[in-house]
Every structure is written in C-alpha cells, then in structure tokens.
Scaffold this active site. Structure first.
Site, PDB file in Angstrom:
ATOM      1  CE  LYS A  66      -4.119  -1.880   0.109  1.00 34.19           C
ATOM      2  NZ  LYS A  66      -4.984  -1.827  -1.084  1.00 34.19           N
ATOM      3  CG  ASP A  91      -3.916  -0.765  -4.428  1.00 36.90           C
ATOM      4  OD1 ASP A  91      -4.765  -1.525  -3.939  1.00 36.90           O
ATOM      5  OD2 ASP A  91      -4.228   0.269  -5.079  1.00 36.90           O
ATOM      6  CD  GLU A 103      -4.415  -3.152  -7.103  1.00 36.58           C
ATOM      7  OE1 GLU A 103      -3.544  -4.043  -7.035  1.00 36.58           O
ATOM      8  OE2 GLU A 103      -5.499  -3.223  -6.505  1.00 36.58           O
ATOM      9  CG  ASP A 143      -9.048  -2.148  -7.056  1.00 30.18           C
ATOM     10  OD1 ASP A 143      -8.427  -2.629  -6.094  1.00 30.18           O
ATOM     11  OD2 ASP A 143     -10.298  -2.196  -7.121  1.00 30.18           O
ATOM     12  CE  LYS A 197     -11.453  -3.295  -3.300  1.00 28.26           C
ATOM     13  NZ  LYS A 197     -10.641  -2.579  -4.309  1.00 28.26           N
ATOM     14  CD1 TRP A 199      -5.505  -9.583  -0.031  1.00 27.88           C
ATOM     15  CD2 TRP A 199      -7.542  -8.933   0.630  1.00 27.88           C
ATOM     16  NE1 TRP A 199      -5.353  -8.846   1.127  1.00 27.88           N
ATOM     17  CE2 TRP A 199      -6.573  -8.446   1.555  1.00 27.88           C
ATOM     18  CE3 TRP A 199      -8.874  -8.641   0.842  1.00 27.88           C
ATOM     19  CZ2 TRP A 199      -6.936  -7.691   2.684  1.00 27.88           C
ATOM     20  CZ3 TRP A 199      -9.243  -7.890   1.957  1.00 27.88           C
ATOM     21  CH2 TRP A 199      -8.276  -7.423   2.859  1.00 27.88           C
TER      22      TRP A 199
HETATM   23  C1  0XW Z   1      -6.558  -5.421  -1.115  1.00 25.53           C
HETATM   24  N1  0XW Z   1      -7.941  -5.153  -1.326  1.00 25.53           N
HETATM   25  C2  0XW Z   1      -8.601  -6.094  -2.228  1.00 25.53           C
HETATM   26  C3  0XW Z   1      -8.613  -5.176  -0.017  1.00 25.53           C
HETATM   27  C4  0XW Z   1      -8.641  -3.761   0.503  1.00 25.53           C
HETATM   28  O1  0XW Z   1      -9.938  -3.375   0.799  1.00 25.53           O
HETATM   29  C5  0XW Z   1      -8.130  -2.908  -0.582  1.00 25.53           C
HETATM   30  C6  0XW Z   1      -8.247  -3.758  -1.788  1.00 25.53           C
HETATM   31  C7  0XW Z   1      -7.440  -3.253  -2.940  1.00 25.53           C
HETATM   32  O2  0XW Z   1      -6.681  -3.933  -3.566  1.00 25.53           O
HETATM   33  O3  0XW Z   1      -7.679  -2.088  -3.279  1.00 25.53           O
HETATM   34 MG    MG Z   2      -6.589  -2.294  -5.125  1.00 23.73          MG
END
Ligand code: 0XW
Ligand code: MG
Length: 370
Positions: free
Chosen positions: A163, A192, A217, A240, A264, A319
């Site tokens: 991150k 990311d 990302e 994303d 997601k 994930w």
């Molecule tokens: C890693 N994730 C899939 C979970 C977190 O909520 C953030 C997200 C991402 O990749 O943005």
């Molecule tokens: Mg992401």
C-alpha cells in the site's frame, strides 16, 4: 422453488492487525450477511463488507438500506435463475451494486445447495488448483515494509501488494525500494495507492522505481488521469477502483489502458457479473484478481471460488481479509491461507460453508414472502 425469506445480519469485523490504505485506516466495519431461505428450507448466504467509508462511493449502512428495496423484489424468484434475479434488481434500483452483490452471492450459494454442486463448479470448475492469493503490506516505514515482505515470503506468499499514497512520495519510494530489495525472483509486487497519487506523483514514483519489477495499481483517482500517465509509466498499470462494470472493463482492455485488474465482487454486483468479466479477461489474456474490500467467510468463499476458475498465469489472486480480522463464521471450513495459497471450503455444495446463524448475532432486518 422460490426464495421465501431473507434475514439480514450486521456483523462487526474489527481489524486486529493494523490495515491502512492511502484514504483510511480500517477500524470495525459492519459486514452485511444475508441468509436466503427457499421453500424447501435450504439457506444460501451472501455477504458484502466495505473496509471503510472512504475507499469507495458505497458504505455498509447504505448496503443494508438498499436491501429494504431489493429484498422484497427478489422474494418468490428462483435463486437458480440469476439472470432474472439480476434483471429484477436492476429494474428496482440503479447502481448500488454492493447491495445487489449480497443477494447475487446468496443465490449462487443457494443454487449450489439445491443442485448439490459446489459454486466453483457452477462457475466452470477449478482450472489448475493454484489457490493463488496475495497479501497486503500496509503503509509504514521502509523497515516495516521490508520485514513484512520477508515474513510473508517465508510463509509461501508469492504475490505482495504494497500500500502507498497519502504521504510524501519520498516515503513511498523508500518503502518500494526496501520491499524490492527483499523480493525473491518468483515474487510479484504490486504497489496500490487506492487512487492516492496525483498524476505528477505517479510519474515521479515510476521514474524513481524504473528498475524495479512491479505493477502500479490504481495510482490515480480517475480513468482520465490513468490515461494521462499510462504512456509515461515504466510499469504495467492495474486498474481497481475505476473498473466498475463490464462495459468499462471492456473499454479499458480494448484501448490498451489496463494491463490487469483488481476486481471486487461487490463493486461489480456479484458473482454473475464477475463471471462475465472473468471470461472477458481470460479471453483477452488480461490478469485479474478475485477480491473484495473486506468480509468474512462468505466473501472469502465467493472470491476463492471465482479465483479457482482463473488460469494461474492470469490470476492476480483471491485476497483474504481474514488474517486482518481473524473472524470465521465457519471455523471448520472457512477459507484459509495455507502454504501461501487460499483453500476452498470443503463443507459441501454451494460455497462449501456450514454456518450456524447464531454466530451472526440477531438479524437486523427480515423479509418474508406473502
Ligand atoms: C486489497 N484489497 C482487495 C482489499 C482492501 O480493501 C483494498 C483492496 C485493494 O486492492 O484495493
Ligand atoms: Mg486495489
């Protein structure tokens, strides 16, 4: 053969391990879990949980509020016929994919139980059993990030997501280099920022890390900004948060913007749309993940099932948020990290979970046919 009752639960999933992103630090998200019962007494489970209010336009309270509109609409419908169910949901409300996803996932679980078939098989079946996953290294000092990256690789993790964002970029650059230093040859690194950098910052970071094998990302907030920086990046661009629907994803592939996706299930509206996106990405040889923002065993099982149907060469992983909240609804079968891979639940048909609803607390809402 229809849906007779929907019970809605709000389940706290507090982060017990620090989890911070550029926009927010995860505290105690309230996950929305639904128990969808058919006329034969079978129960399918759906779930959506957003990690914080800042990381996307939706929020967990809004998901449960929207279910007040959607649940009555789907009562009586056949859970196996997800096309009809999704058509009815889209006719009832525009957008609100996260609320639609809760019900869509429950239908896949319930359909699998009725057909005595695992959801992974309904989705097309396990491709090569990789159980690919990735693990997040939160925002912190270069020393912390490198130590975490080392620890995770010792545990068998081969995909890391670091991150970044929300701080001076020299700090991000320092952490990226520190993690790159300890990455093994077989380890993939994604950085990311969850939309955290400006275009200038993203280009400066890519220049400062030009020699590092990594992907970027969602470095900036909008598709327009991603199109500005794309020609100047030294690194593959993974989309994303801007990958909001099948049409957008198709455009990003056909115009060469996206080199991969972080997807997601909740943002896309559930497994039904995620399956269509998967087919497109596999056909176009574009890597994707099978993710969600946060969540318990139901979210994890949905992601693991979809992730298992991805070609491992094109899988960015499914994930799991479990390592960060450590809550299981099904202690025996909930997906786990084992030797760097995510396990598929083995509790039977559907998502493979056996959930005693009492572990979810008391329902916060209920909808019954008739
Ligand atoms: C890693 N994730 C899939 C979970 C977190 O909520 C953030 C997200 C991402 O990749 O943005
Ligand atoms: Mg992401």
């Amino acid at each position: 053969m229809g849906i007779e009752e929907i019970r809605v639960y709000a389940v706290p999933l507090p982060a017990v391990v620090t989890y911070n992103m550029s926009s927010s630090k995860v505290a105690t998200p309230m996950s929305t879990v639904v128990a969808m019962e058919d006329d034969a007494g079978r129960v399918g489970f759906g779930e959506v949980c957003l990690a914080s209010h800042h990381a996307q336009p939706a929020n967990n309270d809004g998901v449960r509020n929207t279910l007040e509109i959607l649940a009555p609409v789907v009562l009586g419908l056949d859970p196996v016929n997800t096309a009809t169910l999704n058509t009815a949901m889209h006719a009832a409300v525009d957008g609100n994919n996260e609320a639609k996803a809760v019900l869509d996932i429950a239908c896949w679980d319930l359909a699998g139980k009725r057909l005595d078939t695992p959801v992974v098989d309904l989705l097309g079946g396990v491709v090569d059993g990789s159980g690919m996953t990735y693990h997040v290294v939160g925002i912190g000092s270069p020393e912390y990030a490198a130590a975490e990256a080392e620890r995770l690789q010792v545990e068998g993790i081969t995909r890391l997501q670091l991150k970044a964002g929300g701080r001076p970029i020299h700090e991000d650059i320092g952490s990226i280099h520190a993690v790159a230093e300890v990455c093994r040859p077989g380890t993939d690194l994604a950085v990311d920022t969850n939309r955290g950098w400006s275009t200038v910052e993203a280009i400066q970071v890519s220049n400062a890390c030009a020699g590092i094998r990594m992907s970027m990302e969602q470095p900036c907030a909008t598709e327009a900004e991603l199109r500005i920086i794309k020609p100047q990046l030294h690194h593959p661009l993974v989309v994303d948060e801007n990958a909001t629907d099948l049409r957008t994803i198709a455009r990003m592939i056909s115009t060469g913007l996206a080199d991969g996706f972080g997807l997601k299930i909740s943002r896309l509206g559930g497994l039904s749309t995620m399956r269509a996106v998967r087919d497109l990405c596999m056909a176009a040889s574009v890597p994707m993940s099978a993710d969600d923002a946060w969540g318990g065993d139901v979210v994890a099982a949905a992601g693991a099932a979809l992730g298992a149907t991805l070609l491992s060469q094109l899988s960015r992983g499914a994930w799991l948020s479990h390592p960060y909240h450590q809550v299981h609804y099904d202690e025996g079968n909930g997906p786990r990290l084992e030797n760097g891979a995510v396990t598929l639940p083995a509790g039977g048909p559907g998502l493979g979970l056996v959930i005693d609803e009492t572990v979810l607390g008391e329902p916060v809402a209920g909808y019954t046919r008739g």
